[in-house]
Write a protein that holds these residues in place. Structure first.
Motif, mmCIF file in Angstrom:
data_model
loop_
_atom_site.group_PDB
_atom_site.id
_atom_site.type_symbol
_atom_site.label_atom_id
_atom_site.label_comp_id
_atom_site.label_asym_id
_atom_site.label_seq_id
_atom_site.Cartn_x
_atom_site.Cartn_y
_atom_site.Cartn_z
ATOM 1 N N ARG A 80 6.736 -3.563 2.707
ATOM 2 C CA ARG A 80 6.677 -2.685 1.667
ATOM 3 C C ARG A 80 5.882 -1.136 1.736
ATOM 4 O O ARG A 80 4.530 -1.505 2.543
ATOM 5 C CB ARG A 80 6.314 -3.058 0.320
ATOM 6 C CG ARG A 80 6.096 -2.161 -0.867
ATOM 7 C CD ARG A 80 5.901 -2.923 -2.025
ATOM 8 N NE ARG A 80 5.131 -2.168 -3.117
ATOM 9 C CZ ARG A 80 5.835 -1.162 -3.920
ATOM 10 N NH1 ARG A 80 7.257 -1.031 -3.856
ATOM 11 N NH2 ARG A 80 5.016 -0.465 -4.948
ATOM 12 N N LYS A 81 6.081 0.058 1.563
ATOM 13 C CA LYS A 81 5.413 1.180 1.786
ATOM 14 C C LYS A 81 4.987 1.520 0.609
ATOM 15 O O LYS A 81 5.707 1.741 -0.705
ATOM 16 C CB LYS A 81 6.063 2.147 2.466
ATOM 17 C CG LYS A 81 6.612 1.826 4.014
ATOM 18 C CD LYS A 81 7.332 2.977 4.497
ATOM 19 C CE LYS A 81 7.760 2.705 5.966
ATOM 20 N NZ LYS A 81 8.678 3.700 6.663
ATOM 21 N N THR A 82 3.778 1.820 0.545
ATOM 22 C CA THR A 82 3.078 2.556 -0.698
ATOM 23 C C THR A 82 2.665 4.009 -0.077
ATOM 24 O O THR A 82 2.490 4.491 0.990
ATOM 25 C CB THR A 82 1.791 1.697 -1.554
ATOM 26 O OG1 THR A 82 0.695 1.743 -0.463
ATOM 27 C CG2 THR A 82 2.483 0.421 -1.838
ATOM 28 N N GLN A 83 2.249 4.758 -1.200
ATOM 29 C CA GLN A 83 2.004 6.304 -0.861
ATOM 30 C C GLN A 83 0.942 6.908 -1.868
ATOM 31 O O GLN A 83 0.688 6.351 -2.977
ATOM 32 C CB GLN A 83 3.204 7.130 -1.211
ATOM 33 C CG GLN A 83 3.009 8.593 -0.723
ATOM 34 C CD GLN A 83 4.384 9.413 -1.061
ATOM 35 O OE1 GLN A 83 5.381 8.885 -0.195
ATOM 36 N NE2 GLN A 83 4.266 10.366 -1.679
ATOM 37 N N ALA A 84 -0.096 7.431 -1.182
ATOM 38 C CA ALA A 84 -1.314 8.043 -2.035
ATOM 39 C C ALA A 84 -0.633 9.286 -2.940
ATOM 40 O O ALA A 84 0.361 9.951 -2.533
ATOM 41 C CB ALA A 84 -2.331 8.773 -0.984
ATOM 42 N N LEU A 85 -1.353 9.292 -4.096
ATOM 43 C CA LEU A 85 -1.132 10.185 -4.937
ATOM 44 C C LEU A 85 -1.025 11.534 -4.630
ATOM 45 O O LEU A 85 -0.388 12.651 -4.951
ATOM 46 C CB LEU A 85 -1.479 9.881 -6.528
ATOM 47 C CG LEU A 85 -1.504 8.569 -7.018
ATOM 48 C CD1 LEU A 85 -2.232 8.390 -8.298
ATOM 49 C CD2 LEU A 85 0.151 8.223 -7.112
ATOM 50 N N MET A 86 -2.022 11.827 -3.717
ATOM 51 C CA MET A 86 -2.500 13.075 -3.199
ATOM 52 C C MET A 86 -3.225 13.045 -1.941
ATOM 53 O O MET A 86 -4.317 12.013 -1.979
ATOM 54 C CB MET A 86 -3.155 14.011 -4.497
ATOM 55 C CG MET A 86 -3.511 15.350 -3.932
ATOM 56 S SD MET A 86 -4.231 16.371 -5.414
ATOM 57 C CE MET A 86 -4.314 17.819 -4.829
#
Length: 447
Positions: free
Chosen positions: A195-201
Protein backbone atom coordinates in the motif's frame (compact mmCIF):
# COMPACT_ATOMS: atom_id res chain seq x y z
CA UNK A 1 27.55 59.04 -12.74
CA UNK A 2 24.73 56.52 -13.03
CA UNK A 3 25.22 53.11 -14.53
CA UNK A 4 22.87 52.14 -17.37
CA UNK A 5 20.22 49.64 -16.32
CA UNK A 6 21.66 46.98 -18.64
CA UNK A 7 25.15 47.34 -17.13
CA UNK A 8 23.74 47.24 -13.59
CA UNK A 9 21.78 44.10 -14.40
CA UNK A 10 24.93 42.51 -15.83
CA UNK A 11 26.90 43.29 -12.65
CA UNK A 12 24.17 41.84 -10.44
CA UNK A 13 24.01 38.70 -12.57
CA UNK A 14 27.79 38.31 -12.44
CA UNK A 15 27.78 38.71 -8.65
CA UNK A 16 25.06 36.09 -8.33
CA UNK A 17 27.00 33.71 -10.56
CA UNK A 18 30.14 34.27 -8.48
CA UNK A 19 28.34 33.53 -5.22
CA UNK A 20 27.05 30.26 -6.64
CA UNK A 21 30.48 29.33 -8.00
CA UNK A 22 32.04 29.72 -4.55
CA UNK A 23 29.91 26.79 -3.31
CA UNK A 24 30.70 24.63 -6.35
CA UNK A 25 32.92 21.58 -5.87
CA UNK A 26 34.25 20.30 -9.22
CA UNK A 27 34.83 16.80 -7.80
CA UNK A 28 31.28 16.61 -6.41
CA UNK A 29 29.25 18.95 -8.63
CA UNK A 30 25.85 17.71 -7.45
CA UNK A 31 26.68 17.42 -3.76
CA UNK A 32 24.22 19.07 -1.37
CA UNK A 33 22.21 18.55 1.79
CA UNK A 34 18.45 18.49 1.26
CA UNK A 35 16.09 19.17 4.17
CA UNK A 36 12.65 17.74 3.41
CA UNK A 37 9.47 18.53 5.36
CA UNK A 38 6.57 16.07 4.99
CA UNK A 39 3.29 17.14 6.60
CA UNK A 40 1.74 13.85 7.75
CA UNK A 41 -1.40 14.97 9.61
CA UNK A 42 -3.40 18.02 10.64
CA UNK A 43 -3.99 19.05 14.26
CA UNK A 44 -6.61 21.47 15.66
CA UNK A 45 -4.22 24.41 15.22
CA UNK A 46 -1.51 23.16 12.90
CA UNK A 47 0.20 20.03 11.66
CA UNK A 48 2.63 17.21 12.42
CA UNK A 49 5.60 16.91 10.05
CA UNK A 50 8.58 14.62 9.64
CA UNK A 51 11.77 16.51 8.77
CA UNK A 52 14.45 14.51 6.95
CA UNK A 53 18.02 15.70 6.42
CA UNK A 54 19.57 13.88 3.44
CA UNK A 55 23.30 14.25 2.84
CA UNK A 56 23.87 13.87 -0.90
CA UNK A 57 27.54 14.87 -0.66
CA UNK A 58 29.86 12.13 -1.86
CA UNK A 59 32.66 12.63 0.65
CA UNK A 60 31.69 15.36 3.13
CA UNK A 61 30.01 14.17 6.32
CA UNK A 62 28.70 16.02 9.36
CA UNK A 63 30.88 15.01 12.28
CA UNK A 64 30.40 15.56 16.01
CA UNK A 65 29.03 17.69 17.60
CA UNK A 66 26.55 17.35 14.76
CA UNK A 67 24.10 19.44 12.76
CA UNK A 68 22.01 22.41 13.85
CA UNK A 69 19.06 23.40 11.67
CA UNK A 70 17.40 26.79 12.05
CA UNK A 71 14.65 28.75 10.32
CA UNK A 72 12.26 31.68 10.73
CA UNK A 73 8.54 31.03 11.05
CA UNK A 74 6.40 32.75 8.42
CA UNK A 75 3.66 33.62 10.95
CA UNK A 76 3.49 33.14 14.74
CA UNK A 77 3.93 29.39 14.82
CA UNK A 78 5.12 27.50 17.88
CA UNK A 79 6.54 24.02 18.35
CA UNK A 80 4.24 22.00 20.60
CA UNK A 81 6.45 18.94 20.74
CA UNK A 82 9.32 17.14 19.03
CA UNK A 83 10.45 13.54 18.68
CA UNK A 84 14.04 12.68 17.75
CA UNK A 85 15.34 16.23 18.18
CA UNK A 86 14.99 19.28 20.39
CA UNK A 87 15.01 23.05 20.10
CA UNK A 88 17.96 24.59 21.90
CA UNK A 89 15.79 27.34 23.45
CA UNK A 90 12.20 27.44 24.63
CA UNK A 91 11.83 31.19 24.23
CA UNK A 92 9.06 33.34 25.72
CA UNK A 93 5.96 31.18 26.20
CA UNK A 94 4.40 33.42 28.90
CA UNK A 95 1.16 33.94 26.98
CA UNK A 96 0.32 30.24 27.28
CA UNK A 97 -1.51 29.46 30.53
CA UNK A 98 -1.90 25.67 30.50
CA UNK A 99 0.23 23.47 28.28
CA UNK A 100 3.54 25.12 27.44
CA UNK A 101 4.97 24.62 23.94
CA UNK A 102 8.34 23.01 23.43
CA UNK A 103 9.55 26.24 21.81
CA UNK A 104 8.02 29.65 21.18
CA UNK A 105 11.06 31.10 19.42
CA UNK A 106 10.31 32.72 16.08
CA UNK A 107 13.78 31.60 14.95
CA UNK A 108 14.23 28.16 16.54
CA UNK A 109 17.49 26.22 16.35
CA UNK A 110 17.07 22.44 16.41
CA UNK A 111 19.65 19.75 17.22
CA UNK A 112 19.59 15.96 17.11
CA UNK A 113 19.19 13.95 20.31
CA UNK A 114 22.09 11.95 21.68
CA UNK A 115 22.31 8.15 21.45
CA UNK A 116 20.63 6.27 24.27
CA UNK A 117 17.55 8.46 24.75
CA UNK A 118 14.32 6.63 25.74
CA UNK A 119 12.54 4.85 22.90
CA UNK A 120 9.46 7.06 23.18
CA UNK A 121 11.65 10.02 22.17
CA UNK A 122 13.04 8.31 19.07
CA UNK A 123 12.01 7.90 15.46
CA UNK A 124 13.84 6.22 12.58
CA UNK A 125 17.21 7.77 11.66
CA UNK A 126 17.39 9.97 14.74
CA UNK A 127 19.46 10.27 17.84
CA UNK A 128 23.04 9.98 16.61
CA UNK A 129 24.17 13.26 18.10
CA UNK A 130 23.76 14.98 14.73
CA UNK A 131 26.42 12.86 13.02
CA UNK A 132 25.59 12.18 9.36
CA UNK A 133 27.79 10.06 7.08
CA UNK A 134 28.89 11.04 3.60
CA UNK A 135 26.65 9.49 0.95
CA UNK A 136 29.56 7.93 -0.93
CA UNK A 137 30.89 6.33 2.24
CA UNK A 138 27.71 5.05 3.93
CA UNK A 139 24.37 5.80 2.20
CA UNK A 140 22.36 4.28 5.08
CA UNK A 141 24.00 6.66 7.56
CA UNK A 142 23.67 9.72 5.32
CA UNK A 143 20.22 10.61 6.65
CA UNK A 144 18.84 12.07 9.87
CA UNK A 145 15.19 12.65 10.83
CA UNK A 146 12.96 14.15 13.49
CA UNK A 147 9.25 14.83 13.97
CA UNK A 148 7.76 18.18 14.90
CA UNK A 149 4.25 19.20 15.94
CA UNK A 150 3.59 22.81 14.88
CA UNK A 151 0.85 24.98 16.37
CA UNK A 152 -0.71 28.34 15.49
CA UNK A 153 -0.17 27.41 11.86
CA UNK A 154 -2.51 26.72 8.99
CA UNK A 155 -4.53 23.52 8.87
CA UNK A 156 -4.83 23.18 5.09
CA UNK A 157 -2.45 23.28 2.15
CA UNK A 158 -3.68 26.79 1.38
CA UNK A 159 -3.20 28.25 4.86
CA UNK A 160 0.13 26.65 5.81
CA UNK A 161 3.05 29.01 5.22
CA UNK A 162 6.45 27.40 4.72
CA UNK A 163 9.25 28.60 7.02
CA UNK A 164 11.95 30.85 5.58
CA UNK A 165 15.60 31.82 6.13
CA UNK A 166 16.83 28.28 6.72
CA UNK A 167 20.29 27.82 8.20
CA UNK A 168 22.46 24.73 8.64
CA UNK A 169 25.56 24.27 10.76
CA UNK A 170 27.38 21.07 10.01
CA UNK A 171 28.78 21.36 12.69
CA UNK A 172 30.35 24.75 11.92
CA UNK A 173 29.62 27.38 9.26
CA UNK A 174 30.00 26.86 5.52
CA UNK A 175 26.48 25.92 4.42
CA UNK A 176 24.14 28.28 2.58
CA UNK A 177 20.49 27.26 2.26
CA UNK A 178 18.09 28.31 -0.44
CA UNK A 179 14.39 29.08 0.04
CA UNK A 180 11.90 26.34 0.85
CA UNK A 181 10.12 25.11 -2.27
CA UNK A 182 6.83 23.23 -2.28
CA UNK A 183 7.29 20.01 -4.28
CA UNK A 184 5.06 17.04 -5.14
CA UNK A 185 4.09 15.21 -1.97
CA UNK A 186 6.30 12.32 -0.86
CA UNK A 187 4.86 8.84 -1.39
CA UNK A 188 5.51 6.21 1.29
CA UNK A 189 5.30 2.42 1.10
CA UNK A 190 3.81 0.47 4.00
CA UNK A 191 5.93 -2.18 5.72
CA UNK A 192 4.42 -4.97 3.62
CA UNK A 193 5.00 -2.97 0.39
CA UNK A 194 1.36 -3.49 -0.61
CA UNK A 195 0.00 0.00 0.00
CA UNK A 196 1.14 3.54 -0.76
CA UNK A 197 0.41 6.55 1.41
CA UNK A 198 1.13 10.17 0.65
CA UNK A 199 2.23 13.22 2.61
CA UNK A 200 -0.38 15.98 2.81
CA UNK A 201 2.22 18.56 1.79
CA UNK A 202 5.98 18.51 1.12
CA UNK A 203 8.63 21.18 0.78
CA UNK A 204 12.39 20.95 0.23
CA UNK A 205 15.31 23.14 1.24
CA UNK A 206 18.67 22.68 -0.52
CA UNK A 207 21.90 23.64 1.28
CA UNK A 208 25.32 23.78 -0.38
CA UNK A 209 28.75 23.97 1.21
CA UNK A 210 31.54 26.46 0.57
CA UNK A 211 34.97 25.93 2.09
CA UNK A 212 35.62 29.66 1.72
CA UNK A 213 32.67 30.44 3.99
CA UNK A 214 33.65 27.74 6.48
CA UNK A 215 37.20 28.90 7.12
CA UNK A 216 39.63 31.60 6.10
CA UNK A 217 42.40 29.01 5.83
CA UNK A 218 42.61 25.35 4.74
CA UNK A 219 42.19 22.71 7.42
CA UNK A 220 44.74 20.26 6.04
CA UNK A 221 47.95 20.18 4.05
CA UNK A 222 49.89 17.72 1.89
CA UNK A 223 53.54 16.64 1.95
CA UNK A 224 55.46 14.45 -0.53
CA UNK A 225 58.39 12.05 -0.68
CA UNK A 226 59.64 9.32 -3.01
CA UNK A 227 62.00 6.36 -3.18
CA UNK A 228 63.98 7.98 -6.00
CA UNK A 229 64.86 11.19 -4.17
CA UNK A 230 65.97 11.84 -0.58
CA UNK A 231 64.09 15.13 -0.51
CA UNK A 232 60.99 15.26 1.68
CA UNK A 233 58.70 18.05 0.57
CA UNK A 234 56.97 19.34 3.72
CA UNK A 235 53.69 21.17 4.02
CA UNK A 236 54.02 24.84 3.20
CA UNK A 237 54.87 27.11 6.12
CA UNK A 238 51.70 28.38 7.82
CA UNK A 239 49.68 26.39 5.26
CA UNK A 240 46.63 26.60 7.52
CA UNK A 241 47.40 30.02 8.97
CA UNK A 242 49.51 30.82 12.01
CA UNK A 243 47.48 33.74 13.35
CA UNK A 244 46.03 33.54 16.86
CA UNK A 245 46.57 29.80 17.22
CA UNK A 246 47.48 28.14 20.49
CA UNK A 247 49.76 25.15 20.09
CA UNK A 248 51.38 22.53 22.30
CA UNK A 249 54.93 21.29 21.84
CA UNK A 250 54.23 17.89 23.40
CA UNK A 251 51.42 15.76 24.79
CA UNK A 252 52.14 16.80 28.42
CA UNK A 253 52.14 20.41 27.23
CA UNK A 254 48.73 19.87 25.61
CA UNK A 255 47.28 18.53 28.86
CA UNK A 256 48.66 21.51 30.74
CA UNK A 257 47.12 23.94 28.25
CA UNK A 258 43.74 22.20 28.36
CA UNK A 259 43.83 22.18 32.14
CA UNK A 260 44.74 25.87 32.18
CA UNK A 261 41.74 26.66 29.99
CA UNK A 262 39.46 24.84 32.40
CA UNK A 263 39.05 21.71 30.33
CA UNK A 264 40.67 18.38 30.98
CA UNK A 265 41.25 16.04 28.07
CA UNK A 266 38.09 14.18 29.08
CA UNK A 267 36.12 17.41 28.83
CA UNK A 268 37.66 18.03 25.44
CA UNK A 269 36.43 14.69 24.13
CA UNK A 270 33.01 15.42 25.61
CA UNK A 271 33.00 18.77 23.85
CA UNK A 272 33.76 17.14 20.55
CA UNK A 273 30.86 14.74 21.03
CA UNK A 274 28.44 17.60 21.45
CA UNK A 275 27.63 17.53 25.16
CA UNK A 276 28.85 21.07 25.78
CA UNK A 277 29.19 24.35 23.94
CA UNK A 278 30.64 24.09 20.44
CA UNK A 279 33.25 26.77 21.11
CA UNK A 280 34.91 24.47 23.66
CA UNK A 281 35.93 22.19 20.78
CA UNK A 282 38.27 24.84 19.33
CA UNK A 283 41.42 23.11 18.05
CA UNK A 284 44.47 22.74 20.25
CA UNK A 285 47.18 21.94 17.74
CA UNK A 286 50.58 20.39 18.05
CA UNK A 287 53.18 23.05 17.24
CA UNK A 288 54.30 22.62 13.62
CA UNK A 289 55.55 24.87 10.87
CA UNK A 290 52.34 24.35 8.90
CA UNK A 291 49.88 24.66 11.84
CA UNK A 292 47.30 22.39 10.21
CA UNK A 293 45.00 20.07 12.15
CA UNK A 294 45.63 17.30 9.59
CA UNK A 295 48.51 16.42 7.28
CA UNK A 296 48.29 13.95 4.39
CA UNK A 297 51.62 12.49 3.26
CA UNK A 298 51.93 10.82 -0.16
CA UNK A 299 55.04 8.67 -0.58
CA UNK A 300 55.93 7.09 -3.92
CA UNK A 301 57.21 3.84 -2.45
CA UNK A 302 58.01 1.19 -5.06
CA UNK A 303 58.31 0.71 -8.80
CA UNK A 304 57.61 -2.64 -10.47
CA UNK A 305 57.59 -3.66 -14.11
CA UNK A 306 53.83 -3.34 -14.55
CA UNK A 307 52.80 -1.71 -11.28
CA UNK A 308 53.79 1.01 -8.85
CA UNK A 309 52.93 1.58 -5.20
CA UNK A 310 52.19 4.69 -3.14
CA UNK A 311 51.87 4.95 0.63
CA UNK A 312 49.36 7.39 2.12
CA UNK A 313 49.58 8.51 5.75
CA UNK A 314 47.07 10.79 7.45
CA UNK A 315 48.28 12.40 10.68
CA UNK A 316 46.15 14.26 13.23
CA UNK A 317 47.79 17.24 14.95
CA UNK A 318 44.68 18.24 16.91
CA UNK A 319 44.72 17.24 20.59
CA UNK A 320 40.99 17.86 20.96
CA UNK A 321 39.45 15.99 18.03
CA UNK A 322 39.05 12.37 17.03
CA UNK A 323 37.96 12.17 13.39
CA UNK A 324 35.40 9.37 13.39
CA UNK A 325 34.24 8.23 9.96
CA UNK A 326 36.92 10.30 8.21
CA UNK A 327 37.17 10.48 4.42
CA UNK A 328 40.10 11.10 2.10
CA UNK A 329 39.77 11.98 -1.59
CA UNK A 330 42.68 11.94 -4.04
CA UNK A 331 42.77 12.95 -7.69
CA UNK A 332 45.40 11.35 -9.91
CA UNK A 333 45.21 10.03 -13.50
CA UNK A 334 46.36 6.53 -12.49
CA UNK A 335 43.60 6.08 -9.89
CA UNK A 336 41.47 4.68 -12.70
CA UNK A 337 43.58 1.52 -12.52
CA UNK A 338 43.80 0.64 -8.82
CA UNK A 339 44.74 -3.00 -8.29
CA UNK A 340 44.61 -3.12 -4.50
CA UNK A 341 44.17 -0.85 -1.47
CA UNK A 342 45.69 -2.53 1.57
CA UNK A 343 44.29 -0.90 4.74
CA UNK A 344 41.54 1.50 3.65
CA UNK A 345 38.18 0.97 2.01
CA UNK A 346 37.97 2.50 -1.44
CA UNK A 347 35.37 3.67 -3.95
CA UNK A 348 35.89 5.45 -7.28
CA UNK A 349 34.37 8.92 -7.61
CA UNK A 350 33.04 9.27 -11.14
CA UNK A 351 31.56 12.75 -11.46
CA UNK A 352 31.89 13.23 -15.21
CA UNK A 353 30.89 10.25 -17.31
CA UNK A 354 33.89 8.08 -18.10
CA UNK A 355 36.51 10.22 -16.28
CA UNK A 356 37.69 8.04 -13.40
CA UNK A 357 40.68 9.85 -11.91
CA UNK A 358 39.36 10.37 -8.37
CA UNK A 359 39.22 7.93 -5.46
CA UNK A 360 37.42 8.05 -2.12
CA UNK A 361 39.30 6.36 0.73
CA UNK A 362 37.96 5.80 4.23
CA UNK A 363 38.73 3.65 7.25
CA UNK A 364 37.66 0.05 7.70
CA UNK A 365 34.87 -0.33 10.24
CA UNK A 366 36.15 -1.07 13.76
CA UNK A 367 39.75 -1.10 12.50
CA UNK A 368 40.92 2.35 11.45
CA UNK A 369 37.73 4.33 10.80
CA UNK A 370 38.66 6.62 13.69
CA UNK A 371 41.64 8.94 13.34
CA UNK A 372 42.67 9.42 16.96
CA UNK A 373 43.70 12.74 18.51
CA UNK A 374 47.28 13.99 18.17
CA UNK A 375 49.81 11.67 19.74
CA UNK A 376 51.37 8.26 19.14
CA UNK A 377 48.10 6.79 17.79
CA UNK A 378 47.02 9.86 15.83
CA UNK A 379 47.61 8.51 12.35
CA UNK A 380 46.22 6.05 9.82
CA UNK A 381 48.01 4.72 6.77
CA UNK A 382 47.59 2.50 3.76
CA UNK A 383 49.28 1.58 0.52
CA UNK A 384 47.78 1.75 -2.95
CA UNK A 385 48.93 -0.55 -5.75
CA UNK A 386 48.25 0.76 -9.26
CA UNK A 387 48.76 -0.80 -12.68
CA UNK A 388 50.80 1.28 -15.09
CA UNK A 389 49.47 2.65 -18.33
CA UNK A 390 52.49 2.57 -20.66
CA UNK A 391 51.19 5.51 -22.66
CA UNK A 392 51.05 7.90 -19.69
CA UNK A 393 53.12 6.56 -16.79
CA UNK A 394 56.25 8.46 -15.78
CA UNK A 395 58.09 9.57 -12.66
CA UNK A 396 59.18 12.80 -14.33
CA UNK A 397 57.91 16.28 -13.46
CA UNK A 398 56.01 15.14 -10.38
CA UNK A 399 53.54 13.03 -12.35
CA UNK A 400 53.39 10.39 -9.59
CA UNK A 401 51.93 12.84 -7.06
CA UNK A 402 48.22 13.66 -6.72
CA UNK A 403 46.65 16.72 -8.30
CA UNK A 404 44.27 17.33 -5.40
CA UNK A 405 43.72 15.95 -1.90
CA UNK A 406 40.60 16.42 0.23
CA UNK A 407 40.20 15.44 3.88
CA UNK A 408 36.67 15.28 5.31
CA UNK A 409 35.44 17.17 2.28
CA UNK A 410 37.83 20.13 2.54
CA UNK A 411 40.54 20.67 -0.05
CA UNK A 412 44.05 20.49 1.39
CA UNK A 413 46.89 22.90 0.69
CA UNK A 414 49.32 21.33 -1.79
CA UNK A 415 53.08 22.04 -1.93
CA UNK A 416 54.20 24.39 -4.71
CA UNK A 417 54.74 22.42 -7.97
CA UNK A 418 58.38 23.43 -8.33
CA UNK A 419 59.22 21.74 -5.01
CA UNK A 420 58.11 18.21 -5.97
CA UNK A 421 60.78 15.47 -5.72
CA UNK A 422 62.46 15.02 -9.09
CA UNK A 423 64.36 12.14 -10.67
CA UNK A 424 68.11 12.18 -9.88
CA UNK A 425 69.04 12.21 -13.57
CA UNK A 426 66.84 15.22 -14.34
CA UNK A 427 67.47 18.69 -13.05
CA UNK A 428 64.63 20.72 -11.60
CA UNK A 429 63.13 23.43 -13.75
CA UNK A 430 64.77 26.18 -11.69
CA UNK A 431 68.26 24.76 -12.34
CA UNK A 432 67.54 24.33 -16.03
CA UNK A 433 66.40 27.93 -16.23
CA UNK A 434 69.54 29.13 -14.42
CA UNK A 435 71.77 27.11 -16.76
CA UNK A 436 70.01 28.60 -19.78
CA UNK A 437 70.64 32.11 -18.48
CA UNK A 438 74.37 31.37 -17.94
CA UNK A 439 74.75 29.91 -21.43
CA UNK A 440 73.00 32.89 -22.97
CA UNK A 441 75.28 35.25 -21.03
CA UNK A 442 78.43 33.43 -22.24
CA UNK A 443 77.20 33.58 -25.83
CA UNK A 444 76.77 37.33 -25.49
CA UNK A 445 80.31 37.70 -24.11
CA UNK A 446 81.78 35.70 -27.00
CA UNK A 447 79.85 37.62 -29.64
Amino acid sequence: MELPHAALALIVAAAATLSVAVAYDPLDPNGNITIKWDVLSWTPDGYVATVTINNFQTYRQIMAPGWTVGWTWAKREVIWSMVGAQATEQGDCSKFKANLPHSCKRTPAVVDLLPGVPYNQQIANCCRGGVVSAYGQDPSGAVSSFQVSVGQAGTTNRTVKVPKNFTLLGPGPGYTCGPAKVVPSTVFLTADHRRKTQALMTWNVTCTYSQHLASKYPTCCVSFSSFYNDTIVPCAKCACGCEHKTCARSEPDSKRLMSASGKSSAHAVTAVRGHVNRQSAAPLLQCTTHMCPVRVHWHVKLNYHDYWRAKVTVTNFNYRTNYTGWTLVAQHPNLDNITEVFSFDYKPVVSYGSINDTALFYGMKFFNDQLMEAGPYGNVQSEVLMRKDASTFTFRQGWAFPRKIYFNGDECRMPPPDSYPYLPNSAPASLVSSASVVVAFLVLLMA
